[in-house]
Design an enzyme around this catalytic site. Structure first.
Site, PDB file in Angstrom:
ATOM      1  N   LYS A  52       1.083  -1.281  -0.098  1.00 20.06           N
ATOM      2  CA  LYS A  52      -0.006  -0.053  -0.012  1.00 20.06           C
ATOM      3  C   LYS A  52       1.027   1.188  -0.058  1.00 20.06           C
ATOM      4  CE  LYS A  52      -3.713  -2.229   2.410  1.00 20.06           C
ATOM      5  NZ  LYS A  52      -4.453  -2.655   3.823  1.00 20.06           N
ATOM      6  N   GLN A  96      -3.951  -1.208  10.167  1.00 20.15           N
ATOM      7  CA  GLN A  96      -4.193  -2.648   9.483  1.00 20.15           C
ATOM      8  C   GLN A  96      -4.514  -3.653  10.126  1.00 20.15           C
ATOM      9  OE1 GLN A  96      -3.397  -3.114   6.244  1.00 20.15           O
ATOM     10  NE2 GLN A  96      -3.794  -5.463   6.356  1.00 20.15           N
ATOM     11  N   ASP A 119     -10.571   3.485   5.261  1.00 19.22           N
ATOM     12  CA  ASP A 119     -11.028   1.911   5.484  1.00 19.22           C
ATOM     13  C   ASP A 119     -12.422   1.859   5.442  1.00 19.22           C
ATOM     14  OD1 ASP A 119      -9.270  -0.218   5.360  1.00 19.22           O
ATOM     15  OD2 ASP A 119      -8.632   0.227   7.274  1.00 19.22           O
TER      16      ASP A 119
END
Ligand code: GUN
Length: 294
Positions: A52, A96, A119
């Site tokens: 990412k 994450q 997200d």
């Protein structure tokens, strides 16, 4: 034999749209900033965050990664997120998953400001999706699957869709996206899970099957109808004595057999995987002030 849904090509198309939006932001003096937070050294998370970061750089998004030890307390993580929330150079924040078990992920995802929640995990953004309010951020993997379907020209209005898996990251938001009364949605959605009595009964009538339950090669050819569209979200590590490190990754779909019967299928890898990053960086451009692409 089915046609492949090429996630690499479709994600490249989205990345080039994002690069154009980032260039437009630059003309307004804005550099999108994305903060990654990784807690611990889960090997898959190390790889995913690295990928990412690399793609962010390629698109002109300024990324900063915070790596914390797995002993980090929930209070320490909350304090970091509050600092990122108030940093005007940070437009998007990604924590994450998975987090260590002593940290309550719902507290963490609820701490990220909804406007920086690229997200799509904050309860406000989850709620907006449920209410059909398009002003929130969509979670990247199900939004990526939706883009694969749209950009492959797969008809969705009125389609029967069976989603396998009720997780908060994929299954539940996937169902919510596809049942919206909206263009490229309006599907009849069945959500199957570990308590479903006869899963094949639901997959056999589906026009589109989306497998996201995390069981290696679960979906077999006899479980779909001829001409179905099959999307494989699974990433499962299985032992393989012939592989150099003794294991390899497989999806939730028995690909070789299912591809003989489906009309369209995602390869795995090269299907859903690249789409998650594409939607993350698109969400980041939106968070920084670039209007979302049509
Ligand atoms: N772990 C697996 N998928 C995801 C995702 O989409 N976002 C985050 N933050 N963690 C993940």
């Amino acid at each position: 034999m089915s046609q492949l849904i090429d996630g690499r090509a479709i994600s490249a198309q989205i990345h080039s749209e994002t690069a154009a939006r980032v260039a437009e932001l630059a003309r307004r003096g804005i550099v999108p900033g994305l903060a990654f937070v990784r807690v611990g050294e889960d090997p898959a998370s190390v790889v995913y965050v690295g990928m990412k970061e690399k793609k962010s750089r390629e698109l002109g998004i300024r990324s900063v990664t915070h790596v914390l030890p797995s002993s980090t307390t929930q209070a320490e993580l909350v304090a970091l997120l509050k600092a990122l929330n108030s940093d005007p150079t940070v437009h998007g924040i990604l924590v994450q998953a998975p987090l260590p078990s002593h940290i309550d992920s719902s507290v963490i995802y609820g701490t990220v400001l909804p406007g920086k929640d690229v997200d799509g995990f904050h309860p406000i953004n989850v709620g907006r999706l449920m209410l059909g309010d398009t002003g929130g951020f969509l979670p990247c993997t199900p939004a990526g699957v939706h883009q694969l379907l749209i950009r492959s020209g797969i008809p969705m209005d009125g389609a029967e869709v069976t989603v396998l898996g009720r997780g908060n990251i994929v299954g539940k938001p996937m169902a919510a996206i596809l049942l919206q009364k909206a263009r490229h949605a309006n599907c009849t959605v069945t959500l199957c899970h570990s308590g479903t009595r006869d899963i094949a009964r639901h997959t056999q009538r589906a026009d589109i099957v989306i497998a996201a339950m995390g069981v290696p090669r679960f979906l077999k050819a006899e479980m779909i109808r001829p001409g179905a569209v099959v999307i494989d979200v699974g990433v499962n590590r299985i032992p393989d004595p012939t592989a150099p490190n003794g294991s390899r990754l497989v999806g939730d779909v028995d690909f070789e057999a299912v591809r003989e019967k489906a009309a369209w299928i995602t390869p795995n890898p090269g299907g859903v995987g690249p789409m998650t990053i594409a939607l993350l960086l698109s969400n980041t451009a939106t968070a920084a002030g670039a209007p979302a692409a049509g």
